[in-house]
Structures are given as C-alpha cells and as structure tokens.
Design a protein around this motif. Structure first.
Motif, PDB file in Angstrom:
ATOM      1  N   PRO A 122       0.825  -1.218   0.000  1.00  0.00           N
ATOM      2  CA  PRO A 122       0.000   0.000   0.000  1.00  0.00           C
ATOM      3  C   PRO A 122       0.859   1.268   0.000  1.00  0.00           C
ATOM      4  O   PRO A 122       1.930   1.298   0.600  1.00  0.00           O
ATOM      5  CB  PRO A 122      -0.795  -0.112   1.308  1.00  0.00           C
ATOM      6  N   LEU A 123       0.362   2.294  -0.687  1.00  0.00           N
ATOM      7  CA  LEU A 123       1.033   3.600  -0.725  1.00  0.00           C
ATOM      8  C   LEU A 123       0.046   4.663  -0.255  1.00  0.00           C
ATOM      9  O   LEU A 123      -0.860   5.043  -0.987  1.00  0.00           O
ATOM     10  CB  LEU A 123       1.500   3.938  -2.148  1.00  0.00           C
ATOM     11  N   GLY A 124       0.179   5.156   0.969  1.00  0.00           N
ATOM     12  CA  GLY A 124      -0.679   6.217   1.472  1.00  0.00           C
ATOM     13  C   GLY A 124      -2.092   5.753   1.747  1.00  0.00           C
ATOM     14  O   GLY A 124      -2.392   4.557   1.794  1.00  0.00           O
ATOM     15  N   SER A 125      -2.984   6.722   1.874  1.00  0.00           N
ATOM     16  CA  SER A 125      -4.355   6.424   2.283  1.00  0.00           C
ATOM     17  C   SER A 125      -5.367   6.467   1.137  1.00  0.00           C
ATOM     18  O   SER A 125      -6.551   6.291   1.346  1.00  0.00           O
ATOM     19  CB  SER A 125      -4.775   7.421   3.364  1.00  0.00           C
ATOM     20  N   GLU A 126      -4.919   6.714  -0.074  1.00  0.00           N
ATOM     21  CA  GLU A 126      -5.834   6.843  -1.212  1.00  0.00           C
ATOM     22  C   GLU A 126      -6.132   5.510  -1.902  1.00  0.00           C
ATOM     23  O   GLU A 126      -6.778   5.482  -2.935  1.00  0.00           O
ATOM     24  CB  GLU A 126      -5.244   7.823  -2.244  1.00  0.00           C
ATOM     25  N   GLY A 127      -5.637   4.427  -1.349  1.00  0.00           N
ATOM     26  CA  GLY A 127      -5.860   3.121  -1.970  1.00  0.00           C
ATOM     27  C   GLY A 127      -4.852   2.785  -3.037  1.00  0.00           C
ATOM     28  O   GLY A 127      -4.939   1.740  -3.682  1.00  0.00           O
ATOM     29  N   ASP A 128      -3.896   3.683  -3.286  1.00  0.00           N
ATOM     30  CA  ASP A 128      -2.859   3.408  -4.282  1.00  0.00           C
ATOM     31  C   ASP A 128      -1.903   2.354  -3.729  1.00  0.00           C
ATOM     32  O   ASP A 128      -1.776   2.171  -2.515  1.00  0.00           O
ATOM     33  CB  ASP A 128      -2.112   4.689  -4.632  1.00  0.00           C
ATOM     34  N   TYR A 129      -1.232   1.671  -4.620  1.00  0.00           N
ATOM     35  CA  TYR A 129      -0.314   0.614  -4.200  1.00  0.00           C
ATOM     36  C   TYR A 129       0.726   0.377  -5.274  1.00  0.00           C
ATOM     37  O   TYR A 129       0.598   0.846  -6.404  1.00  0.00           O
ATOM     38  CB  TYR A 129      -1.077  -0.684  -3.918  1.00  0.00           C
ATOM     39  N   THR A 130       1.754  -0.338  -4.877  1.00  0.00           N
ATOM     40  CA  THR A 130       2.748  -0.821  -5.825  1.00  0.00           C
ATOM     41  C   THR A 130       2.914  -2.313  -5.572  1.00  0.00           C
ATOM     42  O   THR A 130       2.302  -2.871  -4.656  1.00  0.00           O
ATOM     43  CB  THR A 130       4.089  -0.065  -5.684  1.00  0.00           C
ATOM     44  N   MET A 131       3.724  -2.969  -6.381  1.00  0.00           N
ATOM     45  CA  MET A 131       3.964  -4.397  -6.222  1.00  0.00           C
ATOM     46  C   MET A 131       5.465  -4.635  -6.076  1.00  0.00           C
ATOM     47  O   MET A 131       6.248  -4.170  -6.910  1.00  0.00           O
ATOM     48  CB  MET A 131       3.446  -5.179  -7.433  1.00  0.00           C
ATOM     49  N   ASP A 132       5.846  -5.329  -5.024  1.00  0.00           N
ATOM     50  CA  ASP A 132       7.215  -5.831  -4.920  1.00  0.00           C
ATOM     51  C   ASP A 132       7.217  -7.232  -5.503  1.00  0.00           C
ATOM     52  O   ASP A 132       6.296  -8.020  -5.230  1.00  0.00           O
ATOM     53  CB  ASP A 132       7.677  -5.871  -3.458  1.00  0.00           C
ATOM     54  N   HIS A 133       8.242  -7.555  -6.300  1.00  0.00           N
ATOM     55  CA  HIS A 133       8.244  -8.857  -6.969  1.00  0.00           C
ATOM     56  C   HIS A 133       9.667  -9.315  -7.248  1.00  0.00           C
ATOM     57  O   HIS A 133      10.606  -8.525  -7.234  1.00  0.00           O
ATOM     58  CB  HIS A 133       7.460  -8.786  -8.283  1.00  0.00           C
ATOM     59  N   SER A 134       9.805 -10.597  -7.502  1.00  0.00           N
ATOM     60  CA  SER A 134      11.100 -11.167  -7.869  1.00  0.00           C
ATOM     61  C   SER A 134      11.598 -10.515  -9.150  1.00  0.00           C
ATOM     62  O   SER A 134      10.809 -10.172 -10.027  1.00  0.00           O
ATOM     63  CB  SER A 134      10.985 -12.675  -8.086  1.00  0.00           C
ATOM     64  N   THR A 135      12.914 -10.380  -9.258  1.00  0.00           N
ATOM     65  CA  THR A 135      13.488  -9.736 -10.438  1.00  0.00           C
ATOM     66  C   THR A 135      14.243 -10.714 -11.337  1.00  0.00           C
ATOM     67  O   THR A 135      14.829 -10.299 -12.333  1.00  0.00           O
ATOM     68  CB  THR A 135      14.442  -8.607 -10.021  1.00  0.00           C
ATOM     69  N   ALA A 136      14.215 -11.989 -11.015  1.00  0.00           N
ATOM     70  CA  ALA A 136      14.921 -12.982 -11.837  1.00  0.00           C
ATOM     71  C   ALA A 136      14.166 -13.238 -13.135  1.00  0.00           C
ATOM     72  O   ALA A 136      12.937 -13.169 -13.190  1.00  0.00           O
ATOM     73  CB  ALA A 136      15.086 -14.283 -11.070  1.00  0.00           C
ATOM     74  N   VAL A 137      14.913 -13.530 -14.178  1.00  0.00           N
ATOM     75  CA  VAL A 137      14.351 -14.015 -15.444  1.00  0.00           C
ATOM     76  C   VAL A 137      14.600 -15.515 -15.442  1.00  0.00           C
ATOM     77  O   VAL A 137      15.744 -15.954 -15.285  1.00  0.00           O
ATOM     78  CB  VAL A 137      15.040 -13.362 -16.658  1.00  0.00           C
ATOM     79  N   VAL A 138      13.527 -16.303 -15.566  1.00  0.00           N
ATOM     80  CA  VAL A 138      13.698 -17.750 -15.488  1.00  0.00           C
ATOM     81  C   VAL A 138      13.702 -18.371 -16.880  1.00  0.00           C
ATOM     82  O   VAL A 138      13.101 -17.847 -17.821  1.00  0.00           O
ATOM     83  CB  VAL A 138      12.628 -18.421 -14.601  1.00  0.00           C
ATOM     84  N   LEU A 139      14.405 -19.488 -16.982  1.00  0.00           N
ATOM     85  CA  LEU A 139      14.493 -20.237 -18.236  1.00  0.00           C
ATOM     86  C   LEU A 139      13.703 -21.528 -18.082  1.00  0.00           C
ATOM     87  O   LEU A 139      13.956 -22.325 -17.175  1.00  0.00           O
ATOM     88  CB  LEU A 139      15.952 -20.554 -18.569  1.00  0.00           C
TER      89      LEU A 139
END
Length: 195
Positions: A148-165
């Motif tokens: 979550p980012l602040g109180s307006e309901g906005d958000y971001t996503m944290d995620h893995s950064t690997a490229v898989v084969l």
C-alpha cells in the motif's frame, strides 16, 4: 557377425538418438538448477484474451519474467535488456519471452498488449487472479506482494526480479539474476539448442 536391426527397432533407436541432447545445457552467465523442476498446471489469460496454460510452454524454450505495467523502473529496464539481448543475436533464438503480470487488479489483457508493444508485440503477456497466478509463480519460486502507498488506496507491487528459463518440456532449468547484462544474456541465448 553383426545383425541388422529390424525396421521397428531401428526407428525407435533413431527416435531416441534424436531426442537426446548430445551435450548438456550450459549457461555461462545464468545459473542452472541442479535438476529440472516441472512447472505446475496453471490457467491464465494472454494479452489477446486467449487461455494460456502449461501446455503452451511445451515445445519451445521460454524466458519468463514477472512484474507489472505500472512498475516505474525494474520491469521496463529488464524487458528492455531482454529486447536488447535478442537484437544482438546473429540468428533468431530458439525461445520466446513471456511476461507474467502480478497486478491482477490493473493489468488487463488490453493493457498488457499495449505495454508489450513498446518492447516486442510478439511477446506473450499473461494475467489472472492471485489464485490463478500462484501455481505458476510458486513452482518457479517467484514471489510478489502488494504494498500500500498512502491512504488513497494506491499501491505498488514488490516482486522477484529474476528471469527464469523454462525448457521445451515445461520445466524450470535456470535463471538470470539482476542486474542483467544484454551482451551476457545474448551469449547464453545463443547457446540454447533447437527444441
């Protein structure tokens, strides 16, 4: 005294010889898994609205990266490096690129199609609910979390950064960790054998 193989046995022998790799897969810059790991069954939607499942991964090498279209830096940077690496190949690679969105609320198939058009319209973009995403991403050990980012309901996503084969048998066989380098990635892609 040598004996000729019957035609049926010769056919089986030739088929077995052709389906076995002469040399093991080698990644100079990426990391191979100790053993290939089968990917779980899943069902997502591609950028055209069509269903996409584990079956669609069979028969071709796949580079898979998870992220989201609202990502301000890691995702566009990584996809740009993959595109740059493909441009460096002397001949077309034996692979396809799949981008899996971890933002099921915002990343519609239409938005994925527009977003991937900036990199390569032939790439595949996948989306789905959290329940639909988890079997695939869990089997690839790719994590993600909504932040979550602040109180307006906005958000971001944290995620893995690997490229898989993923190999042509739909198994996880390797990965590249950030920071990626286009030259090195291209060198590894050039070694992938024809499926």
């Amino acid at each position: 005294m040598s004996r000729a193989l019957p035609a049926c046995c010769l056919s089986l022998f030739l088929l077995a010889s052709c389906t076995q790799r002469d040399e093991p897969l080698v990644l100079t810059y990426g990391t191979l898994t100790e053993t290939p790991r089968p990917i779980a069954e899943f069902r997502l939607t591609d950028q055209t609205g069509a269903a996409f499942s584990r079956t669609n991964l069979l028969g071709q090498w796949t580079l898979l990266f998870s992220g989201f279209t609202h990502c301000p830096d890691i995702c566009p940077l990584t996809l740009g490096i993959i595109r740059n690496a493909e441009d460096k190949l002397e001949t077309p690679g034996h692979h396809r690129v799949v981008f899996v969105s971890v933002d099921s609320e915002r990343d519609t198939p239409a938005l994925l199609q527009e977003y991937l058009g900036w990199f390569d319209p032939d790439w595949v973009g996948l989306s789905g609910t959290r329940a639909a995403l988890n079997p695939l991403l869990d089997s690839l050990e790719l994590g993600y979390v909504r932040v979550p980012l602040g109180s307006e309901g906005d958000y971001t996503m944290d995620h893995s950064t690997a490229v898989v084969l993923i190999d042509p048998e739909a198994r996880l066989v390797g990965y590249w960790k950030a920071p990626l380098d286009a030259e090195r990635l291209a060198a590894d892609l050039a070694t992938l054998p024809a499926p």
